[in-house]
Design a protein around this motif. Structure first.
Motif, PDB file in Angstrom:
ATOM      1  N   HIS A  40      37.835 -45.252 -14.012  1.00  0.00           N
ATOM      2  CA  HIS A  40      36.673 -45.486 -14.866  1.00  0.00           C
ATOM      3  C   HIS A  40      35.446 -44.797 -14.285  1.00  0.00           C
ATOM      4  O   HIS A  40      34.958 -45.181 -13.217  1.00  0.00           O
ATOM      5  N   LEU A  41      34.956 -43.783 -14.960  1.00  0.00           N
ATOM      6  CA  LEU A  41      33.715 -43.132 -14.550  1.00  0.00           C
ATOM      7  C   LEU A  41      32.550 -43.865 -15.204  1.00  0.00           C
ATOM      8  O   LEU A  41      32.412 -43.855 -16.428  1.00  0.00           O
ATOM      9  N   HIS A  42      31.717 -44.512 -14.412  1.00  0.00           N
ATOM     10  CA  HIS A  42      30.616 -45.316 -14.952  1.00  0.00           C
ATOM     11  C   HIS A  42      29.408 -44.452 -15.296  1.00  0.00           C
ATOM     12  O   HIS A  42      29.187 -43.431 -14.636  1.00  0.00           O
ATOM     13  N   PRO A  43      28.594 -44.888 -16.263  1.00  0.00           N
ATOM     14  CA  PRO A  43      27.352 -44.170 -16.549  1.00  0.00           C
ATOM     15  C   PRO A  43      26.328 -44.348 -15.417  1.00  0.00           C
ATOM     16  O   PRO A  43      26.327 -45.390 -14.751  1.00  0.00           O
ATOM     17  N   PHE A  44      25.472 -43.345 -15.246  1.00  0.00           N
ATOM     18  CA  PHE A  44      24.376 -43.391 -14.258  1.00  0.00           C
ATOM     19  C   PHE A  44      24.836 -44.022 -12.945  1.00  0.00           C
ATOM     20  O   PHE A  44      24.287 -45.037 -12.513  1.00  0.00           O
ATOM     21  N   THR A  45      25.850 -43.409 -12.336  1.00  0.00           N
ATOM     22  CA  THR A  45      26.452 -43.994 -11.131  1.00  0.00           C
ATOM     23  C   THR A  45      26.778 -42.895 -10.132  1.00  0.00           C
ATOM     24  O   THR A  45      27.215 -41.805 -10.519  1.00  0.00           O
ATOM     25  N   ASP A  46      26.526 -43.180  -8.872  1.00  0.00           N
ATOM     26  CA  ASP A  46      27.004 -42.319  -7.791  1.00  0.00           C
ATOM     27  C   ASP A  46      28.460 -42.725  -7.546  1.00  0.00           C
ATOM     28  O   ASP A  46      28.735 -43.806  -7.033  1.00  0.00           O
ATOM     29  N   HIS A  47      29.360 -41.865  -7.943  1.00  0.00           N
ATOM     30  CA  HIS A  47      30.768 -42.272  -7.948  1.00  0.00           C
ATOM     31  C   HIS A  47      31.359 -42.450  -6.557  1.00  0.00           C
ATOM     32  O   HIS A  47      32.278 -43.230  -6.356  1.00  0.00           O
ATOM     33  N   LYS A  48      30.781 -41.764  -5.598  1.00  0.00           N
ATOM     34  CA  LYS A  48      31.239 -41.953  -4.220  1.00  0.00           C
ATOM     35  C   LYS A  48      30.846 -43.356  -3.750  1.00  0.00           C
ATOM     36  O   LYS A  48      31.666 -44.103  -3.210  1.00  0.00           O
ATOM     37  N   ASP A  49      29.590 -43.686  -4.029  1.00  0.00           N
ATOM     38  CA  ASP A  49      29.079 -45.021  -3.711  1.00  0.00           C
ATOM     39  C   ASP A  49      29.937 -46.122  -4.313  1.00  0.00           C
ATOM     40  O   ASP A  49      30.260 -47.114  -3.681  1.00  0.00           O
ATOM     41  N   LEU A  50      30.254 -45.930  -5.575  1.00  0.00           N
ATOM     42  CA  LEU A  50      30.992 -46.961  -6.307  1.00  0.00           C
ATOM     43  C   LEU A  50      32.370 -47.162  -5.685  1.00  0.00           C
ATOM     44  O   LEU A  50      32.833 -48.292  -5.534  1.00  0.00           O
ATOM     45  N   ARG A  51      32.989 -46.073  -5.303  1.00  0.00           N
ATOM     46  CA  ARG A  51      34.300 -46.181  -4.636  1.00  0.00           C
ATOM     47  C   ARG A  51      34.204 -47.048  -3.393  1.00  0.00           C
ATOM     48  O   ARG A  51      35.069 -47.867  -3.123  1.00  0.00           O
TER      49      ARG A  51
ATOM     50  N   TYR B 145      12.073 -42.058 -21.417  1.00  0.00           N
ATOM     51  CA  TYR B 145      13.531 -42.134 -21.570  1.00  0.00           C
ATOM     52  C   TYR B 145      13.869 -42.160 -23.052  1.00  0.00           C
ATOM     53  O   TYR B 145      13.465 -43.074 -23.767  1.00  0.00           O
ATOM     54  N   HIS B 146      14.589 -41.148 -23.505  1.00  0.00           N
ATOM     55  CA  HIS B 146      14.971 -41.098 -24.914  1.00  0.00           C
ATOM     56  C   HIS B 146      16.477 -40.942 -25.084  1.00  0.00           C
ATOM     57  O   HIS B 146      16.937 -40.492 -26.123  1.00  0.00           O
ATOM     58  N   GLY B 147      17.230 -41.318 -24.057  1.00  0.00           N
ATOM     59  CA  GLY B 147      18.681 -41.278 -24.174  1.00  0.00           C
ATOM     60  C   GLY B 147      19.289 -40.201 -23.315  1.00  0.00           C
ATOM     61  O   GLY B 147      18.591 -39.490 -22.585  1.00  0.00           O
ATOM     62  N   SER B 148      20.611 -40.073 -23.410  1.00  0.00           N
ATOM     63  CA  SER B 148      21.342 -39.271 -22.441  1.00  0.00           C
ATOM     64  C   SER B 148      22.195 -38.159 -23.063  1.00  0.00           C
ATOM     65  O   SER B 148      22.909 -37.462 -22.349  1.00  0.00           O
ATOM     66  N   THR B 149      22.160 -37.992 -24.376  1.00  0.00           N
ATOM     67  CA  THR B 149      22.763 -36.787 -24.940  1.00  0.00           C
ATOM     68  C   THR B 149      21.869 -35.612 -24.561  1.00  0.00           C
ATOM     69  O   THR B 149      20.806 -35.796 -23.966  1.00  0.00           O
TER      70      THR B 149
ATOM     71  N   GLU C 223      13.003 -36.256 -14.395  1.00  0.00           N
ATOM     72  CA  GLU C 223      13.217 -35.025 -13.643  1.00  0.00           C
ATOM     73  C   GLU C 223      14.653 -34.867 -13.181  1.00  0.00           C
ATOM     74  O   GLU C 223      15.254 -33.794 -13.301  1.00  0.00           O
ATOM     75  N   ALA C 224      15.216 -35.963 -12.652  1.00  0.00           N
ATOM     76  CA  ALA C 224      16.572 -35.874 -12.099  1.00  0.00           C
ATOM     77  C   ALA C 224      17.570 -35.528 -13.202  1.00  0.00           C
ATOM     78  O   ALA C 224      18.501 -34.753 -12.991  1.00  0.00           O
ATOM     79  N   MET C 225      17.366 -36.085 -14.380  1.00  0.00           N
ATOM     80  CA  MET C 225      18.271 -35.791 -15.493  1.00  0.00           C
ATOM     81  C   MET C 225      18.122 -34.338 -15.942  1.00  0.00           C
ATOM     82  O   MET C 225      19.113 -33.652 -16.208  1.00  0.00           O
ATOM     83  N   HIS C 226      16.870 -33.867 -16.004  1.00  0.00           N
ATOM     84  CA  HIS C 226      16.652 -32.460 -16.385  1.00  0.00           C
ATOM     85  C   HIS C 226      17.308 -31.523 -15.382  1.00  0.00           C
ATOM     86  O   HIS C 226      17.833 -30.470 -15.753  1.00  0.00           O
ATOM     87  N   GLY C 227      17.304 -31.940 -14.113  1.00  0.00           N
ATOM     88  CA  GLY C 227      17.902 -31.128 -13.062  1.00  0.00           C
ATOM     89  C   GLY C 227      19.379 -30.859 -13.298  1.00  0.00           C
ATOM     90  O   GLY C 227      19.920 -29.852 -12.833  1.00  0.00           O
TER      91      GLY C 227
END
Ligand SMILES: *Cc1c(COP(=O)(O)O)cnc(C)c1O
Length: 459
Positions: free
Chosen positions: A19-30, A154-158, A168-172
């Motif tokens: 399960h790949l979570h939204p807005f998540t550092d996947h290494k952290d989550l593991r 914040y206007h969404g993630s599409t 900024e981080a999302m634009h990056g």
């Protein structure tokens, strides 16, 4: 669900594996494993360990009527049996989106009487962007297509949502935004107000940053301004009272459309159906989702003002846009009943007259004086707590947002679900909270702040 047959560890392992979570550092989550919520009732959620947690975020800004509403389950069940799905393309419709549209027109600002459905706030903003540009093209001004937004919005993630947003981080990670969207300073007084500047003057200055952007591009090239009435995911940044009237004046002066993103503020959170009504605005589009169904079904409604709607009808021609699930009958049936519950229980009046003011007062009196709190603010039932290391200078703790994360982790351990955004703690409780629930939340937050302060001052 038969999750009872699985241990927490098993669920976490399967989650990590697949399960790949939204807005998540996947290494952290593991490494840490997910907190798994299994059920919920009223204002509380429960995890696999049996912990009862007061949900200060209403899920994710959405469960405005609280958990455990059998009525909504019954409505969904009945609609699924009768007609689980039919599309609204090709001159078809089904009854529940029709009746919901009528209801939305009734509760929306007077100039807003049409609805375009989707399944999420991001989709609705995608629709809004396309619709606004389409409008100007129909009006014979296709070059009037630039959108002015704000940093931290914040206007969404599409791709359209991220491009409209100012994170900024999302634009990056966007690798190519939708062209012709500019971002100006947000009305964030806590960090951006200058020494000796009043809130009033700061609000005007922040609004005039929008006007500067319009003038720089040339008003003949600017389609619209988009903004959240108070920025939500960006850290509950509530503008000074002078801000919105000035924005309204500027948009009218330059014939720039006003797009309000009310995905959080819509459906009662600020003590009116829409913040537009509280602020006295008549927007050309209002993006709504989240609390439209109190999160019981995915649904968004882009509310469209008469000006745009009239042009669509007058000029004719197909608007090549829509989603398979636009006007989904089950989601719309749930939304209708959700709005009925909000009305029947007087939840909006409660926020306006009772819990909203009490919430503001409680944050101010019980939390603002704390040793690591620089400011509290609120807008209806949205709240923010600024975490600082020095109250007077508003200096932050080192380590980026680590201090706020520490507060959040203590809060959850104290049975209080809240979020950390940068150096800001945020709250967005369901509208069913009472004064007693607000007191309970403050007790828990104070304990979390105390414990976090001890940790933070040690290191
Ligand atoms: C949540 C949110 C969105 C995006 O909604 P999704 O349903 O997550 O796509 C857009 N705008 C605002 C203001 C939001 O808070």
């Amino acid at each position: 669900m038969t999750y009872q047959n699985f241990s927490l560890k098993q669920l976490q392992d399967i989650d990590a594996a697949h399960h790949l979570h939204p807005f998540t550092d996947h290494k952290d989550l593991r490494d840490a494993g997910a907190r798994i919520i299994t059920h919920a009732q009223g204002p509380f959620v429960y995890d696999t360990e049996g912990n009862e947690i007061l949900d200060g975020m209403a899920g994710l800004w959405c469960v405005n009527i609280g958990y455990g509403r059998d009525e909504l389950a019954d409505v969904a069940y009945a609609q699924m049996k009768e007609l689980p799905y039919y599309n609204s393309f090709f001159r078809c419709s089904t009854p529940s989106p029709v009746l919901l549209a009528q209801k939305l027109a009734e509760i929306a600002p007077k100039n807003v009487n049409q609805v375009f459905y989707g399944s999420s706030g991001s989709e609705a903003n995608d629709t809004a962007l396309r619709l606004v540009r389409h409008y100007w093209a129909l009006e014979g001004k296709p070059q009037k297509n630039r959108i002015i937004s704000r940093k931290w919005a914040y206007h969404g993630s599409t791709i359209a949502g991220t491009s409209l947003g100012g994170m900024e981080a999302m634009h990056g990670q966007l690798h190519g935004a939708v062209p012709n969207i500019a971002h100006v300073m947000p009305p964030y007084a806590f960090e951006l107000k200058e020494k000796g500047e009043s809130d009033h003057d700061f609000g005007l200055r922040a609004a005039r940053a929008v006007e500067d952007a319009i003038l720089e591009a040339g008003p003949e090239n600017v389609a619209a301004f988009i903004g959240e009435p108070a920025m939500g995911a960006g850290g509950v940044k509530v503008p000074p009272e002078s801000y919105w009237p000035e924005i309204d004046r500027i948009c009218k002066k330059h014939d720039v459309l006003l797009m309000l993103d009310e995905v959080i503020t819509g459906y009662g959170r600020t003590g009116e159906w829409f913040a537009a009504q509280r602020l006295g605005l008549e927007p050309d589009t209002i993006t709504t989702a989240k609390a439209l169904t109190s999160g019981y079904q995915p649904l968004s409604a882009l509310l469209v003002g008469d000006r745009i709607a009239a042009t669509l009808v007058e000029k004719g021609g197909e608007f090549y846009h829509g989603y398979t699930y636009s006007g989904h009958p089950v989601a719309c049936a749930v939304a209708l009943r959700n709005l009925e519950i909000i009305e029947r229980e007087g939840l909006i009046e409660r926020v306006r007259e009772d819990t909203g003011p009490y919430f503001a007062e409680a944050l101010e009196e019980r939390l603002a004086g704390h040793g690591i709190v620089g400011e509290t603010r609120s807008f209806g039932l949205m709240g923010a707590i600024e975490i600082v290391s020095h109250k007077d200078t508003r200096k932050r703790f080192d380590g980026g947002g680590a201090a706020a994360v520490a507060v959040r982790d203590h809060a959850i351990a104290e049975g209080m679900m809240m979020r950390a955004v940068g150096n800001t703690m945020i709250l967005s409780p369901p509208l069913i909270w009472t004064r007693e629930t607000i007191d309970m939340a403050c007790d828990r937050i104070v304990r979390a702040l105390d414990k976090a302060e001890i940790d933070l001052r040690k290191t």
